[in-house]
Motif scaffolding. Structure first.
Motif, mmCIF file in Angstrom:
data_model
loop_
_atom_site.group_PDB
_atom_site.id
_atom_site.type_symbol
_atom_site.label_atom_id
_atom_site.label_comp_id
_atom_site.label_asym_id
_atom_site.label_seq_id
_atom_site.Cartn_x
_atom_site.Cartn_y
_atom_site.Cartn_z
ATOM 1 N N ALA A 3 56.724 32.631 39.778
ATOM 2 C CA ALA A 3 56.785 32.666 41.240
ATOM 3 C C ALA A 3 58.231 32.573 41.695
ATOM 4 O O ALA A 3 59.069 31.991 41.037
ATOM 5 N N ARG A 4 58.500 33.128 42.832
ATOM 6 C CA ARG A 4 59.844 33.107 43.389
ATOM 7 C C ARG A 4 59.964 32.019 44.439
ATOM 8 O O ARG A 4 58.984 31.529 44.949
ATOM 9 N N ARG A 5 61.213 31.696 44.789
ATOM 10 C CA ARG A 5 61.494 30.645 45.739
ATOM 11 C C ARG A 5 60.784 30.897 47.066
ATOM 12 O O ARG A 5 60.795 31.986 47.582
ATOM 13 N N GLY A 6 60.165 29.842 47.594
ATOM 14 C CA GLY A 6 59.563 29.918 48.918
ATOM 15 C C GLY A 6 58.222 30.618 48.955
ATOM 16 O O GLY A 6 57.745 30.960 50.009
ATOM 17 N N ILE A 97 48.019 33.352 41.927
ATOM 18 C CA ILE A 97 49.477 33.429 41.802
ATOM 19 C C ILE A 97 49.981 34.767 42.335
ATOM 20 O O ILE A 97 50.955 34.824 43.088
ATOM 21 N N GLU A 98 49.314 35.849 41.955
ATOM 22 C CA GLU A 98 49.715 37.177 42.434
ATOM 23 C C GLU A 98 49.645 37.258 43.953
ATOM 24 O O GLU A 98 50.554 37.787 44.603
ATOM 25 N N VAL A 103 52.115 37.258 49.356
ATOM 26 C CA VAL A 103 52.279 36.656 50.682
ATOM 27 C C VAL A 103 53.745 36.303 50.907
ATOM 28 O O VAL A 103 54.310 36.569 51.971
ATOM 29 N N GLY A 104 54.381 35.739 49.898
ATOM 30 C CA GLY A 104 55.801 35.400 50.016
ATOM 31 C C GLY A 104 56.666 36.627 50.244
ATOM 32 O O GLY A 104 57.568 36.617 51.091
ATOM 33 N N GLU A 108 58.896 37.569 53.580
ATOM 34 C CA GLU A 108 60.305 37.965 53.544
ATOM 35 C C GLU A 108 60.504 39.295 54.258
ATOM 36 O O GLU A 108 61.450 39.456 55.031
ATOM 37 N N ARG A 109 59.617 40.248 54.007
ATOM 38 C CA ARG A 109 59.728 41.560 54.646
ATOM 39 C C ARG A 109 59.545 41.439 56.159
ATOM 40 O O ARG A 109 60.251 42.099 56.929
ATOM 41 N N LEU A 110 58.613 40.597 56.586
ATOM 42 C CA LEU A 110 58.405 40.364 58.012
ATOM 43 C C LEU A 110 59.668 39.797 58.652
ATOM 44 O O LEU A 110 60.054 40.207 59.744
#
Length: 157
Positions: A3-6, A97-98, A103-104, A108-110
């Motif tokens: 998973a990535r940050r945030g 997890i996926e 969602v993360g 970020e894109r939003l």
């Protein structure tokens, strides 16, 4: 698939909790499998299984050995929590997890699109203001092709 940050799962431990070396970040692959297993409270073979299933994707050393980051260890703990405490099977854990990663990424894109929209709106307002400032205030254009009729109602005195 770490998973990535945030992004929910794997927001995990701070460097002081894992004893990261100076200059290493939460995504730096610094822990060998035995240390990662101990930090995650799992057996090394479980970590290998999770890697094969795609639940966590540790970095690799030049020799091909697995190297886990602090974020990977947090993800391993979350996988264990979901499977043991929540009763979710490993396929379900992988999907969770996926989806949390998706969602993360969408958040970020939003944020990116919101910033772009705000910049475009600001630029549009500035352009409109510049056009309005360029108007001559002493002249009013009149279209001579149309007639103006003024109606006055009959006055009853």
């Amino acid at each position: 698939m770490a998973a990535r940050r945030g992004h929910g799962v794997g927001d995990g431990p701070r460097p002081t909790e894992t004893g990261l070396p100076p200059g290493a970040g939460a995504d730096s692959p610094v822990f060998v499998i035995s240390v990662a297993a101990e930090l995650a409270g799992l057996h090394a073979q479980t970590l290998r299984s999770y890697d094969r299933l795609g639940l966590v994707s540790p970095g690799r050393s030049a020799g091909g050995g697995r190297r886990y980051s602090a974020r990977d260890i947090a993800l391993l703990r979350e996988v264990q929590r979901l499977s043991q405490d929540e009763g979710v099977n490993l396929a379900g854990v992988k999907r969770i997890i996926e989806l949390e990663q998706m969602v993360g990424e969408l958040r970020e894109r939003l944020e990116e699109l919101t910033a772009e929209l705000s910049a475009a709106q600001t630029a549009g307002h500035q352009a409109a203001a510049a056009v309005h400032r360029s108007y001559r205030r002493d002249l009013v254009p009149v279209d001579r092709r149309s007639a103006l009729v003024v109606w006055h109602p009959d006055r009853k005195d």
